[in-house]
Design a protein around this motif. Structure first.
Motif, short mmCIF file in Angstrom:
data_model
loop_
_atom_site.label_atom_id
_atom_site.label_comp_id
_atom_site.label_asym_id
_atom_site.label_seq_id
_atom_site.Cartn_x
_atom_site.Cartn_y
_atom_site.Cartn_z
N THR A 122 7.20 -7.10 -1.77
CA THR A 122 6.42 -7.39 -0.56
C THR A 122 4.93 -7.37 -0.87
O THR A 122 4.11 -7.52 0.04
CB THR A 122 6.71 -6.37 0.54
OG1 THR A 122 6.40 -5.06 0.05
CG2 THR A 122 8.17 -6.40 0.98
N THR A 123 4.58 -7.16 -2.13
CA THR A 123 3.20 -7.02 -2.60
C THR A 123 2.43 -5.94 -1.84
O THR A 123 1.24 -6.07 -1.59
CB THR A 123 2.40 -8.34 -2.56
OG1 THR A 123 1.97 -8.59 -1.22
CG2 THR A 123 3.21 -9.51 -3.07
N THR A 124 3.14 -4.87 -1.49
CA THR A 124 2.47 -3.74 -0.86
C THR A 124 1.70 -2.94 -1.89
O THR A 124 0.53 -2.64 -1.72
CB THR A 124 3.50 -2.85 -0.14
OG1 THR A 124 4.25 -3.65 0.75
CG2 THR A 124 2.81 -1.73 0.61
N GLY A 125 2.40 -2.58 -2.96
CA GLY A 125 1.70 -1.89 -4.04
C GLY A 125 1.59 -0.39 -3.89
O GLY A 125 0.91 0.26 -4.68
N ALA A 126 2.26 0.17 -2.87
CA ALA A 126 2.34 1.63 -2.79
C ALA A 126 3.39 2.07 -3.79
O ALA A 126 4.45 1.46 -3.88
CB ALA A 126 2.74 2.07 -1.39
N SER A 232 -1.39 -11.80 -6.22
CA SER A 232 -0.35 -11.55 -5.22
C SER A 232 -0.82 -10.57 -4.16
O SER A 232 -0.05 -10.21 -3.28
CB SER A 232 0.88 -10.99 -5.91
OG SER A 232 0.56 -9.77 -6.55
N SER A 233 -2.08 -10.11 -4.22
CA SER A 233 -2.58 -9.04 -3.35
C SER A 233 -1.65 -7.83 -3.41
O SER A 233 -1.41 -7.17 -2.41
CB SER A 233 -2.71 -9.49 -1.89
OG SER A 233 -3.59 -10.55 -1.79
N GLY A 234 -1.13 -7.58 -4.60
CA GLY A 234 -0.14 -6.52 -4.76
C GLY A 234 -0.75 -5.15 -4.88
O GLY A 234 -0.62 -4.30 -4.01
N GLY A 235 -1.44 -4.91 -5.98
CA GLY A 235 -2.14 -3.65 -6.11
C GLY A 235 -1.54 -2.64 -7.06
O GLY A 235 -2.16 -1.62 -7.35
N PHE A 236 -0.31 -2.89 -7.57
CA PHE A 236 0.18 -2.02 -8.64
C PHE A 236 -0.79 -2.10 -9.81
O PHE A 236 -1.43 -3.14 -10.03
CB PHE A 236 1.55 -2.51 -9.15
CG PHE A 236 2.73 -2.08 -8.31
CD1 PHE A 236 2.69 -0.93 -7.54
CD2 PHE A 236 3.91 -2.81 -8.35
CE1 PHE A 236 3.80 -0.53 -6.79
CE2 PHE A 236 5.02 -2.43 -7.61
CZ PHE A 236 4.97 -1.28 -6.84
N THR A 330 -8.40 -6.93 1.90
CA THR A 330 -7.58 -8.06 1.44
C THR A 330 -6.14 -7.62 1.21
O THR A 330 -5.31 -8.41 0.78
CB THR A 330 -8.10 -8.63 0.10
OG1 THR A 330 -8.01 -7.59 -0.88
CG2 THR A 330 -9.53 -9.11 0.21
N ASP A 331 -5.86 -6.37 1.46
CA ASP A 331 -4.53 -5.80 1.28
C ASP A 331 -4.07 -5.83 -0.17
O ASP A 331 -2.87 -5.75 -0.44
CB ASP A 331 -3.49 -6.50 2.17
CG ASP A 331 -3.82 -6.32 3.64
OD1 ASP A 331 -4.26 -5.22 3.99
OD2 ASP A 331 -3.65 -7.25 4.41
N ALA A 332 -5.02 -5.96 -1.10
CA ALA A 332 -4.66 -5.86 -2.50
C ALA A 332 -4.38 -4.40 -2.83
O ALA A 332 -3.33 -4.04 -3.34
CB ALA A 332 -5.76 -6.41 -3.39
N GLY A 333 -5.34 -3.55 -2.52
CA GLY A 333 -5.10 -2.12 -2.61
C GLY A 333 -5.44 -1.46 -3.93
O GLY A 333 -4.98 -0.35 -4.20
N ASN A 447 0.92 -3.55 6.69
CA ASN A 447 -0.01 -4.60 6.29
C ASN A 447 0.10 -4.95 4.81
O ASN A 447 -0.70 -5.73 4.30
CB ASN A 447 -1.45 -4.19 6.62
CG ASN A 447 -1.61 -3.87 8.09
OD1 ASN A 447 -0.95 -4.47 8.93
ND2 ASN A 447 -2.48 -2.92 8.40
N ASN A 448 1.08 -4.34 4.14
CA ASN A 448 1.28 -4.57 2.72
C ASN A 448 0.00 -4.37 1.93
O ASN A 448 -0.31 -5.15 1.03
CB ASN A 448 1.85 -5.97 2.48
CG ASN A 448 3.13 -6.22 3.27
OD1 ASN A 448 3.17 -7.06 4.16
ND2 ASN A 448 4.15 -5.43 3.01
N ALA A 449 -0.73 -3.33 2.32
CA ALA A 449 -2.01 -3.06 1.67
C ALA A 449 -1.82 -2.15 0.45
O ALA A 449 -2.38 -2.37 -0.61
CB ALA A 449 -2.98 -2.42 2.65
N GLY A 450 -1.04 -1.09 0.62
CA GLY A 450 -0.77 -0.19 -0.50
C GLY A 450 -1.24 1.22 -0.26
O GLY A 450 -0.47 2.08 0.14
N PRO A 451 -2.52 1.51 -0.47
CA PRO A 451 -2.96 2.89 -0.34
C PRO A 451 -3.27 3.28 1.11
O PRO A 451 -3.76 2.47 1.89
CB PRO A 451 -4.24 2.94 -1.18
CG PRO A 451 -4.76 1.55 -1.15
CD PRO A 451 -3.59 0.63 -0.96
#
Ligand SMILES: [K+]
Ligand SMILES: [K+]
Lengths: 496, 496
Positions: A122-126, A232-236, A330-333, A447-451
């Motif tokens: 989901t490209t959340t990245g948490a 991917s605005s993922g954030g990992f 940008t919800d990259a995170g 919001n699939n942002a991550g942090p």
């Protein structure tokens, strides 16, 4: 009676066609476990059996689902699009967890592995990895970022081709703007055409991004991985310290730039590339608001950081402030700092930005900038209406009149989004989090942002199992723009 | 050109008519300072000069405003209703502060006195008196409650007669249900008729309430004061400990009952009284949702109190839980406990209830139950629409179809309400409050509920001067159902 029976049989045929598609999808997805095998072989890691196991289980299940349905080629209707979209993220999310769970004890339970996999797709990245991301096998880290990148491909098609057709929360606004056959309800040809073009843009930008990261001093491995998780605005990240690990202003600048790129409409990037004109960006109303709001929010974030001497000098304050704002908005995170203890309203504003900034057709999450604009315009119109009760007041955007049903669909979307955010926040508070942490966790996942903030900033391993399940649901909910997932739970969806 | 000039001159005449009305209003309001004088004389207090000063200043100002405009009898138009409504609460709020500031040093500054006065008139009930309410002169305490009661009279007319005509956020739904001439735009006759009937209901209920309080053991003085602040959903008390002071289950039960009465539609009470049938309550859709939601929320509040052993026994938990829920939800704001440290989600849920429960045509604040119901129905309709894109889906309430423009006006109302709540919360955080306290303070004032959480629970004296000004604005904003106040700030309002 005859037509009714025919309709029912047609509806059954379409279910079988969906089954065929899901089987194919799984078999295709199983192949994405081969590149990590190659990475594992290259670095001589012991993760190869895990990825092979994941691959075989996935391919076998896919084949078993596909085989009985293999001859069914009924044309899918728009309504089937909901089901395919939901299954895409849930089924792949489940099977994607297998290699993680088998290969590493960084994930302590099945739910943690599923969390990581869904967070990837989901490209959340948490992340569930509480520490030692740097020590994970490279094949695993590569696989995590690759999940991001694949998820990003899915999102772009979802956003530019599927959602407008499904009419999710006013996104039919973009129907007319994408190429392909419009008025018919056949999904397949339209999506294939749009997808091919946009994936090319997406892949090219990823390649350019990776090269620039490499040139600026990342290792080739880190450059590829971070390019995957940026576009991917993922954030990992491959590092516990995220982008902060590199401690390099040029890299931070490049990441910021590509985060902004990933947060804007890929159909717009395609147009710019096709027509070789940068002016196209500025002609796009959503993009203009997006950039303008970045300027406004940068000031709102940096001013308190400077005023309260959060950092030793103005340069650091602005550098940390802008990077973190863009990363959340940008919800990259990605992270170079933890905004939890930044002064006054700044932490909350940064969490709020995760809802607002992502443009339609981007890989970002949240309610999307265009909906925010229409929402504000609708509110202002209601105010106007009080003064001029009998006048017909039109809402315009980019010089075009926006039909009322789209404006109202946006309103409906907002209400559901806000309502669910509140409900999920209450659910997270019940699992033991305080109000702000709970809200930030829900915002980060919806919001699939991550942090988030505080204990859910660097990772979410500290959340209870119930909390993890809620957040997995939130990630899917957000990625599927809420309605796509909810509609599948309504009785009338199944009453065909 | 001729008609244009005529229109402009007519518009000027209407301004002058508004001026005349405000002057009259002030002179009338000055008379309300006489009852406290009587109370002061009876108890032999030294507050008489303060009230006399307040009265003379108010009457003189009123006369000065009225005199030049005394002959202007231009019919007011709907649009002038906004101005009169805004001036009613702001001007009376200002002049009502005079006796408080002059008579007592419980209010340390002009802004604190204005806060108290506006809090009284808007029936918010948040106080600036940090301790020693019990020690205030009785004439002052009587005056505070009387402000509530007068404010309540204004609100009922506002809610039942003015807002539906102004068309605020879908309230034109109630246009057809109140007596009087409908289609014309003349304000005066309609309002007078409705007001007379409703004030009779309001006064009768207040009298019954006072008698019951007295019978249950309150002193006559306390009974009258608390009846004033119950029926107005005000929440001021003559005691620091609020209703907790009486430590009496029967009194708490009676207060709960009358808070629920005050939180429901007074036009409904009138109908019940006129037709002598209690079934009318249950036939009203809004009232049914109101009672049902009280049951649901009571369980949601009491279950954690019992589960986490917040109180020594189940009886106390339920007694405290239900009273506090009803007090917040009806926006009355009395207290027998401070919910700040109640377990998990309960404090936030209680704050959230201040937005939701008040019925239209009641003295409660918030977005009003009917809007909440229409809002949820609109969200569900958007979900339905995805499955049946071409069907015309109607929203029904109480068996009647609700016109779409009303549904969408409700949507616009919600967006502005939520947007302002967020913005004001940010503003309050900037004044130094933490997120939860700031949000609870804004909710307490916007929804005219009274108490918040933590440092803004018992009183709001600890808030900075900027914070006090923001909260005064929030109280007016909420009482004027947001749009009435905002519209006066739009340029097109003044372009006649
Ligand atoms: K993300
Ligand atoms: K109140």
């Amino acid at each position: 009676m005859y037509t009714d029976a025919a309709r029912r049989s047609n509806s059954t045929r379409r279910f079988v066609a969906v089954q065929r598609l899901v089987g194919l999808l799984l078999m295709l997805f199983s192949l994405t476990m081969l590149p990590p095998v190659a990475v594992g072989l290259y670095y001589g890691e012991d993760t190869i059996p895990a990825f092979m196991a994941g691959m075989w289980i996935t391919i076998a299940t896919g084949a078993a689902i596909w085989w009985p349905a293999r001859r069914e080629r009924a044309e899918l209707k728009i309504r089937d699009g909901f089901l395919v979209t939901v299954l895409f993220w849930t089924v792949l999310g489940l099977f994607g967890a297998i290699p993680l769970y088998v290969a590493s004890d960084a994930w302590h339970s099945v739910i943690e592995a599923i969390f990581e996999s869904v967070s990837g797709l989901t490209t959340t990245g948490a992340t569930m990895v509480s520490q030692g991301i740097d020590d994970l096998p490279r094949s695993i880290n590569y696989y995590r970022m690759q999940l991001h990148w694949l998820g990003g491909m899915g999102i772009i098609v979802l956003a530019v081709a599927v959602l407008p057709m499904l009419g999710i929360g006013g996104m039919q606004l973009y129907m007319a703007e994408t190429p392909g056959p419009m008025k018919n309800s056949k999904l397949t040809p339209r999506i294939t055409g749009t997808a091919r073009v946009l994936w090319l843009v997406y892949s090219s930008l990823t390649l350019i991004c990776a090269l620039i990261y490499w040139a600026l001093g990342m290792s080739l491995f880190d450059a590829i991985c971070h390019a995957f998780s940026t576009l991917s605005s993922g954030g990992f990240s491959t590092h516990d310290a995220s982008v902060g690990y590199f401690n390099s202003a040029p890299i931070e600048l490049a990441v910021t730039f590509f985060m902004v790129v990933a947060g804007s409409n890929f159909a717009l990037h395609y147009l710019v590339w096709e027509r070789r004109s940068l002016r196209i960006y500025w002609r796009d109303g959503e993009f203009r608001v997006y950039l303008t709001l970045f300027l406004v929010f940068s000031v709102l974030v940096c001013a308190p950081l400077v005023y309260y001497d959060t950092y030793p000098d103005v340069y650091t304050a602005v550098r940390r402030g802008v990077f973190q704002l863009v990363a959340y908005a940008t919800d990259a995170g990605f992270a170079t700092a933890d905004p939890t203890h930044w002064p006054t309203y700044v932490p909350l504003l940064i969490v709020l930005s995760t809802f607002m900034f992502g443009c339609s057709g981007s890989t970002a999450g949240g309610v999307k900038m265009i909906r925010l604009v229409l929402f504000v315009k609708q509110a202002l119109r209601e105010l106007q209406r009080l003064v001029h009760p009998s006048a017909e007041l039109l809402i315009k955007f980019d010089g075009k009149t926006v039909p009322n049903d789209i404006v109202y669909a946006v309103g409906g979307f907002f209400s559901v989004y806000v309502g669910l955010t509140i409900m999920l926040t209450f659910a997270m508070i019940s699992t033991g989090l305080d109000v702000v942490t709970a809200f930030s966790a829900v915002a980060a996942c919806m919001n699939n942002a991550g942090p988030g903030l505080g204990s859910v900033n660097a990772n979410m391993a500290g959340v209870s199992d119930t909390g993890k399940a809620i957040l997995i649901f939130a990630m899917l909910l957000g990625r599927l723009e809420v309605f796509t997932l909810l509609v599948v739970f309504t009785p009338s969806f199944w009453r065909r």
